[in-house]
Design a protein around this motif. Structure first.
Motif, PDB file in Angstrom:
ATOM      1  N   ALA A   1      34.515  42.877  42.249  1.00  0.00           N
ATOM      2  CA  ALA A   1      34.751  42.170  42.003  1.00  0.00           C
ATOM      3  C   ALA A   1      34.177  42.185  39.762  1.00  0.00           C
ATOM      4  O   ALA A   1      35.130  42.328  39.567  1.00  0.00           O
ATOM      5  CB  ALA A   1      34.178  40.570  42.054  1.00  0.00           C
ATOM      6  N   LEU A   2      33.304  42.340  40.214  1.00  0.00           N
ATOM      7  CA  LEU A   2      32.410  42.749  39.104  1.00  0.00           C
ATOM      8  C   LEU A   2      32.784  44.154  38.551  1.00  0.00           C
ATOM      9  O   LEU A   2      32.837  44.452  37.544  1.00  0.00           O
ATOM     10  CB  LEU A   2      30.451  42.881  39.226  1.00  0.00           C
ATOM     11  CG  LEU A   2      30.419  41.972  39.062  1.00  0.00           C
ATOM     12  CD1 LEU A   2      28.538  41.676  39.634  1.00  0.00           C
ATOM     13  CD2 LEU A   2      30.547  40.839  38.667  1.00  0.00           C
ATOM     14  N   ASP A   3      33.418  44.804  39.527  1.00  0.00           N
ATOM     15  CA  ASP A   3      33.868  46.923  38.754  1.00  0.00           C
ATOM     16  C   ASP A   3      35.206  46.385  38.568  1.00  0.00           C
ATOM     17  O   ASP A   3      35.458  46.837  37.245  1.00  0.00           O
ATOM     18  CB  ASP A   3      33.235  47.343  39.827  1.00  0.00           C
ATOM     19  CG  ASP A   3      34.589  49.139  39.633  1.00  0.00           C
ATOM     20  OD1 ASP A   3      33.484  49.241  38.742  1.00  0.00           O
ATOM     21  OD2 ASP A   3      35.147  49.766  40.640  1.00  0.00           O
TER      22      ASP A   3
ATOM     23  N   GLN B   1      38.290  46.276  33.620  1.00  0.00           N
ATOM     24  CA  GLN B   1      39.890  45.729  32.601  1.00  0.00           C
ATOM     25  C   GLN B   1      38.918  45.796  30.940  1.00  0.00           C
ATOM     26  O   GLN B   1      40.232  45.717  30.643  1.00  0.00           O
ATOM     27  CB  GLN B   1      40.436  44.403  33.537  1.00  0.00           C
ATOM     28  CG  GLN B   1      40.336  44.769  34.881  1.00  0.00           C
ATOM     29  CD  GLN B   1      42.304  46.076  34.547  1.00  0.00           C
ATOM     30  OE1 GLN B   1      43.069  45.624  33.365  1.00  0.00           O
ATOM     31  NE2 GLN B   1      42.399  46.984  35.187  1.00  0.00           N
ATOM     32  N   GLY B   2      38.006  45.913  30.650  1.00  0.00           N
ATOM     33  CA  GLY B   2      37.845  46.068  29.582  1.00  0.00           C
ATOM     34  C   GLY B   2      36.764  44.371  29.458  1.00  0.00           C
ATOM     35  O   GLY B   2      36.495  44.591  27.791  1.00  0.00           O
ATOM     36  N   TYR B   3      36.450  43.906  30.044  1.00  0.00           N
ATOM     37  CA  TYR B   3      36.009  42.713  30.206  1.00  0.00           C
ATOM     38  C   TYR B   3      34.345  42.681  30.257  1.00  0.00           C
ATOM     39  O   TYR B   3      33.563  43.382  30.417  1.00  0.00           O
ATOM     40  CB  TYR B   3      36.025  42.544  30.966  1.00  0.00           C
ATOM     41  CG  TYR B   3      37.842  41.144  30.506  1.00  0.00           C
ATOM     42  CD1 TYR B   3      38.567  40.672  29.325  1.00  0.00           C
ATOM     43  CD2 TYR B   3      39.034  42.296  31.603  1.00  0.00           C
ATOM     44  CE1 TYR B   3      39.741  40.381  29.422  1.00  0.00           C
ATOM     45  CE2 TYR B   3      40.133  41.680  30.865  1.00  0.00           C
ATOM     46  CZ  TYR B   3      40.578  40.880  30.344  1.00  0.00           C
ATOM     47  OH  TYR B   3      42.064  40.874  30.354  1.00  0.00           O
TER      48      TYR B   3
ATOM     49  N   SER C   1      40.263  31.557  35.373  1.00  0.00           N
ATOM     50  CA  SER C   1      41.949  31.722  34.812  1.00  0.00           C
ATOM     51  C   SER C   1      42.072  33.665  34.485  1.00  0.00           C
ATOM     52  O   SER C   1      43.012  34.416  35.137  1.00  0.00           O
ATOM     53  CB  SER C   1      42.446  31.662  33.250  1.00  0.00           C
ATOM     54  OG  SER C   1      43.592  32.168  32.628  1.00  0.00           O
ATOM     55  N   LEU C   2      41.090  34.039  34.006  1.00  0.00           N
ATOM     56  CA  LEU C   2      40.877  35.564  33.601  1.00  0.00           C
ATOM     57  C   LEU C   2      40.470  36.155  35.072  1.00  0.00           C
ATOM     58  O   LEU C   2      41.522  37.293  35.177  1.00  0.00           O
ATOM     59  CB  LEU C   2      39.507  35.823  32.894  1.00  0.00           C
ATOM     60  CG  LEU C   2      38.558  37.397  32.759  1.00  0.00           C
ATOM     61  CD1 LEU C   2      39.856  37.929  32.044  1.00  0.00           C
ATOM     62  CD2 LEU C   2      37.697  37.483  32.480  1.00  0.00           C
ATOM     63  N   PHE C   3      39.293  35.565  35.683  1.00  0.00           N
ATOM     64  CA  PHE C   3      39.615  35.532  37.207  1.00  0.00           C
ATOM     65  C   PHE C   3      40.509  35.426  37.952  1.00  0.00           C
ATOM     66  O   PHE C   3      41.057  36.953  39.202  1.00  0.00           O
ATOM     67  CB  PHE C   3      38.622  35.423  38.541  1.00  0.00           C
ATOM     68  CG  PHE C   3      36.924  35.611  37.349  1.00  0.00           C
ATOM     69  CD1 PHE C   3      36.690  36.141  36.180  1.00  0.00           C
ATOM     70  CD2 PHE C   3      35.532  34.631  38.154  1.00  0.00           C
ATOM     71  CE1 PHE C   3      35.617  36.555  36.213  1.00  0.00           C
ATOM     72  CE2 PHE C   3      34.352  35.093  37.649  1.00  0.00           C
ATOM     73  CZ  PHE C   3      34.010  35.770  36.455  1.00  0.00           C
ATOM     74  N   GLU C   4      41.726  34.980  38.534  1.00  0.00           N
ATOM     75  CA  GLU C   4      42.681  34.363  38.775  1.00  0.00           C
ATOM     76  C   GLU C   4      43.748  36.077  38.272  1.00  0.00           C
ATOM     77  O   GLU C   4      44.619  36.865  38.984  1.00  0.00           O
ATOM     78  CB  GLU C   4      43.245  33.167  39.125  1.00  0.00           C
ATOM     79  CG  GLU C   4      43.979  33.005  39.548  1.00  0.00           C
ATOM     80  CD  GLU C   4      44.892  32.210  39.796  1.00  0.00           C
ATOM     81  OE1 GLU C   4      45.930  31.597  40.544  1.00  0.00           O
ATOM     82  OE2 GLU C   4      44.208  31.419  38.940  1.00  0.00           O
ATOM     83  N   LYS C   5      43.660  36.526  36.783  1.00  0.00           N
ATOM     84  CA  LYS C   5      44.489  37.317  36.523  1.00  0.00           C
ATOM     85  C   LYS C   5      44.081  38.730  36.668  1.00  0.00           C
ATOM     86  O   LYS C   5      45.404  39.648  37.310  1.00  0.00           O
ATOM     87  CB  LYS C   5      44.809  37.020  34.767  1.00  0.00           C
ATOM     88  CG  LYS C   5      45.397  38.259  34.302  1.00  0.00           C
ATOM     89  CD  LYS C   5      45.588  37.889  32.343  1.00  0.00           C
ATOM     90  CE  LYS C   5      45.004  38.805  31.813  1.00  0.00           C
ATOM     91  NZ  LYS C   5      44.505  39.068  30.511  1.00  0.00           N
ATOM     92  N   LEU C   6      43.060  38.799  37.112  1.00  0.00           N
ATOM     93  CA  LEU C   6      42.068  39.829  37.258  1.00  0.00           C
ATOM     94  C   LEU C   6      42.551  40.498  38.974  1.00  0.00           C
ATOM     95  O   LEU C   6      42.300  41.305  39.454  1.00  0.00           O
ATOM     96  CB  LEU C   6      41.273  40.452  36.410  1.00  0.00           C
ATOM     97  CG  LEU C   6      41.004  40.269  35.185  1.00  0.00           C
ATOM     98  CD1 LEU C   6      39.803  40.507  35.175  1.00  0.00           C
ATOM     99  CD2 LEU C   6      41.926  41.807  34.485  1.00  0.00           C
ATOM    100  N   GLY C   7      43.039  39.387  39.407  1.00  0.00           N
ATOM    101  CA  GLY C   7      42.882  39.381  41.276  1.00  0.00           C
ATOM    102  C   GLY C   7      41.411  39.562  41.587  1.00  0.00           C
ATOM    103  O   GLY C   7      41.236  39.567  42.175  1.00  0.00           O
ATOM    104  N   ILE C   8      40.879  38.481  40.978  1.00  0.00           N
ATOM    105  CA  ILE C   8      39.402  38.562  42.132  1.00  0.00           C
ATOM    106  C   ILE C   8      39.317  37.451  42.076  1.00  0.00           C
ATOM    107  O   ILE C   8      38.427  37.081  43.601  1.00  0.00           O
ATOM    108  CB  ILE C   8      37.890  38.624  40.320  1.00  0.00           C
ATOM    109  CG1 ILE C   8      37.892  40.112  39.517  1.00  0.00           C
ATOM    110  CG2 ILE C   8      37.133  38.093  40.877  1.00  0.00           C
ATOM    111  CD1 ILE C   8      37.491  40.311  38.264  1.00  0.00           C
ATOM    112  N   ILE C   9      39.865  36.318  42.292  1.00  0.00           N
ATOM    113  CA  ILE C   9      39.912  34.955  42.856  1.00  0.00           C
ATOM    114  C   ILE C   9      41.203  34.964  43.256  1.00  0.00           C
ATOM    115  O   ILE C   9      42.295  35.206  42.190  1.00  0.00           O
ATOM    116  CB  ILE C   9      39.311  33.826  42.050  1.00  0.00           C
ATOM    117  CG1 ILE C   9      40.056  33.429  40.702  1.00  0.00           C
ATOM    118  CG2 ILE C   9      38.188  34.354  42.040  1.00  0.00           C
ATOM    119  CD1 ILE C   9      39.851  32.325  40.072  1.00  0.00           C
ATOM    120  N   GLU C  10      41.742  33.870  44.012  1.00  0.00           N
ATOM    121  CA  GLU C  10      43.177  34.021  43.925  1.00  0.00           C
ATOM    122  C   GLU C  10      43.017  32.011  44.442  1.00  0.00           C
ATOM    123  O   GLU C  10      41.703  31.496  44.788  1.00  0.00           O
ATOM    124  CB  GLU C  10      43.608  33.356  45.534  1.00  0.00           C
ATOM    125  CG  GLU C  10      42.718  33.435  46.396  1.00  0.00           C
ATOM    126  CD  GLU C  10      43.160  34.796  47.728  1.00  0.00           C
ATOM    127  OE1 GLU C  10      44.210  33.569  48.827  1.00  0.00           O
ATOM    128  OE2 GLU C  10      43.624  35.872  47.847  1.00  0.00           O
TER     129      GLU C  10
END
Length: 145
Positions: free
Chosen positions: A6-8, A13-15, A61-70
């Protein structure tokens, strides 16, 4: 998905990699259930007492967009869990009491529709709500909350 992946994902993704984002990911990694934004905020406030709910929502919202969380809508509130990972299509059984999930490795849509004529399905969501063994109502047929 695990915490390291998740952190990777954030980094690739540049965050920015921040302590707050790491803490949020750690909270989800330690919980095998859906969490509300309020629950995440409460977990973080001891370490970050001035943290706002807006910051929590922006990161969710960011985590969901990146697929880290659902996320899912449940009882009128958005709830989140660490993404299961993998590309295998599946659905979840969700406990209405504790929020724990169990993976359901089949798709009821196949039995209901198959491949409809003149329509291309690009996605769908199917969740089953009930009670896990630990939270099951004491009397059969008793509905909580």
């Amino acid at each position: 998905m695990n915490m390291e992946r998740a952190l990777d994902t954030l980094k690739t993704q540049g965050y920015k990699y921040t302590g707050k984002r790491e803490k949020m990911v750690k909270i989800f990694a330690n919980e095998d259930r859906y969490l509300t934004a309020k629950e995440v905020l409460e977990e973080m406030q001891e370490e970050y007492p001035g943290l706002s709910v807006d910051t929590i929502y922006r990161n969710l919202s960011l985590f969901e967009k990146l697929g880290i969380i659902e996320g899912t809508e449940w009882e009128g509130e958005r709830r989140y869990r660490l993404h299961c990972g993998g590309d295998h299509h599946h659905h979840h059984l969700i406990c209405k009491e504790c929020g724990k999930t169990k993976r359901l490795n089949l798709c009821p849509m196949n039995a209901l529709l198959g491949e409809p004529d003149d329509f291309k399905i690009t996605g769908h969501k199917f969740e089953i709500y009930g009670y896990c063994h630990q939270c099951e109502p004491e009397q059969a047929g008793t509905e909580k909350g």
